[in-house]
Design a protein around this motif. Sequence first.
Motif, short mmCIF file in Angstrom:
data_model
loop_
_atom_site.label_atom_id
_atom_site.label_comp_id
_atom_site.label_asym_id
_atom_site.label_seq_id
_atom_site.Cartn_x
_atom_site.Cartn_y
_atom_site.Cartn_z
N ASP A 168 0.67 -2.70 1.14
CA ASP A 168 0.76 -3.51 -0.08
C ASP A 168 2.00 -4.40 -0.05
O ASP A 168 1.95 -5.57 -0.46
N ASP A 199 1.34 -7.35 1.97
CA ASP A 199 0.39 -8.28 1.34
C ASP A 199 0.92 -8.91 0.05
O ASP A 199 0.18 -9.59 -0.66
N HIS A 247 1.67 -6.41 -4.85
CA HIS A 247 1.08 -6.47 -6.19
C HIS A 247 0.94 -5.07 -6.82
O HIS A 247 1.21 -4.90 -8.01
N VAL A 248 0.56 -4.08 -6.02
CA VAL A 248 0.42 -2.71 -6.55
C VAL A 248 1.80 -2.16 -6.90
O VAL A 248 1.97 -1.50 -7.94
N ARG A 260 -2.85 0.09 7.14
CA ARG A 260 -3.99 0.80 6.56
C ARG A 260 -4.71 1.65 7.61
O ARG A 260 -5.14 2.77 7.33
#
Length: 568
Positions: A438, A441, A444-445, A538
């Motif tokens: 996250d 990327d 956001h989380v 992931r």
Amino acid sequence: MAISAQNNTPADAEKPPRPKGLALLRVALSTRKAGCMLGFGFSSGLPFALLIGTLNAWLGEVGIKLATIGVLSWIGLSYSFKFLWAPLVDRLKLPGLEALGRRRSWIILCQAVLACAIAGLAITDPTRAIGTFAIIAFIAAFASATQDIALDAWRIENADEDTSLELLTALYQFGYRTASIVGGALALMLAARMPWPQVFGAMAGLMAVMTLVTLRAPDTERTITARLHADLGQPGELAPGVRAVLLFIVLASWVWAIATIAHFMIAMLAPVAPGGKLPSVAEFTKTQGPWIVGATVFVPLIVASVANHLKARAMGVLAVEDHAHGPSRTIANHIYAALVTPLAELAGRLRAGVLVVLGFILTYAFCYNIWSSFAFPFYLDYLHYTKDQVAFASKIFGIIMTMFGISLGGYLFLRIGRFPTVLLGAMLPPLGNLLYADLADGGHVIDAFAHVLMLDRLGAALGADARMLRLLLAIVYENIATGLAGTAFVAYVSSVVSKRYTAIQYALLSSLTFLVGTLGRGVAGEAFDTYGYGPVFRATALAGVVSVSFVLMEWVRVTRAEARAVKG
């Protein structure tokens, strides 16, 4: 009753009352051994911090591909394989240095090599001579691992009533953690203000200063390990010739594995001919990785099982006690005791369950170990944090969080038990990989989590913007999780080893923890280059399912064994 030769009073009456509590600590810290132990901890931690972490920040900044960084990180296998040459460090006398003492001679030699090697890195340009750079880094890692062998022996042999082993170990850890900050946080901060070669030059100077600590340290007398000869020379033990054959098979397997890894590293780091391309790390790991693990883990296990089979049937064993020993026999006995005896005892005691134990050990720290070498390139080059930010978050704040995780692991171990804590240690680090995915990327989380718990307001009040808060939260989780997992792992391995072979079995089993993860770093680096950080994080998180499965199988095995013991 003993009588003093000077005043004919009882000898016991001459001894002052032994200090207790804080007074004992003050006395211990005032001793030469305690001060030297602090310095030795620093001497051990500094090269590890530089070679396994900070060096990769330098390589990432100058544009070295992540696949190459991953392969170069294989120098860390020196720390995993150090038990292979521990017998030589224990027995071999160094010409010209032997007068310094049994342990000091090896320590000061390693410190001198480390100072020269780190200085050699400082004057070598990795962008133009990555092969030479890698060779120097390997020499430094080998010298560092060898120094650790001698330092561990010094720490154990110099413990006494005033400076207990527990105190020396605590002082060693304090010095080691201090070196981690110097070689990590301070080095990064310096690199923000001066070129990397100057940083490593300064670190080489610090390493050279450590030789003064060694010159001041006491040492122990050289003794012959008679107990080892006596144990292997008893009637019913395998004859020397049989042991030699079994040992040859194990050593041949290890030599093949190490030579295969070294050959690929040389090919990977050699200059590429015009029109050519680098070998594929993924292909090498896919085709050779299983064989390397088999040669270093399962071949010795099979040999150990054969040794048990021969002894159980009295085949190829001594009929009378064997008193013969010499330098070659001593070294052979040490290596046999390091590579075959501990696995033979485990295989005999655990039977088929030893496969579950080895599976557990090989996969437990995989999710973290496979990407740890890329942490600095990830923070600095991909996420574009400054060196000062990474130094604070990763090496100062992060170490505090790791210590908290270690303490939490110890508390949970006592509170909820061994296997529930071990299971948490297997489950939490893979979730940390998802957190880093996250972060890669955009976070956001992490941002949503911080907002719900109002951590964003707390961060703002403390002067941390949203980007810095993301990094801090990710590092908080990861370091607490890995600290807890590390504590659980140490406790588990300590419960598995035999009291008779505690040191040997623990060294062997703990070294296997890093084998699969270290081999996998080359694949991870190539995957990071090809697919990016998020997808690889992931994918490695999913690999944590394997570790959790082995924990559950081991939990079932131990529960059944304990139930049978109660019934029997």
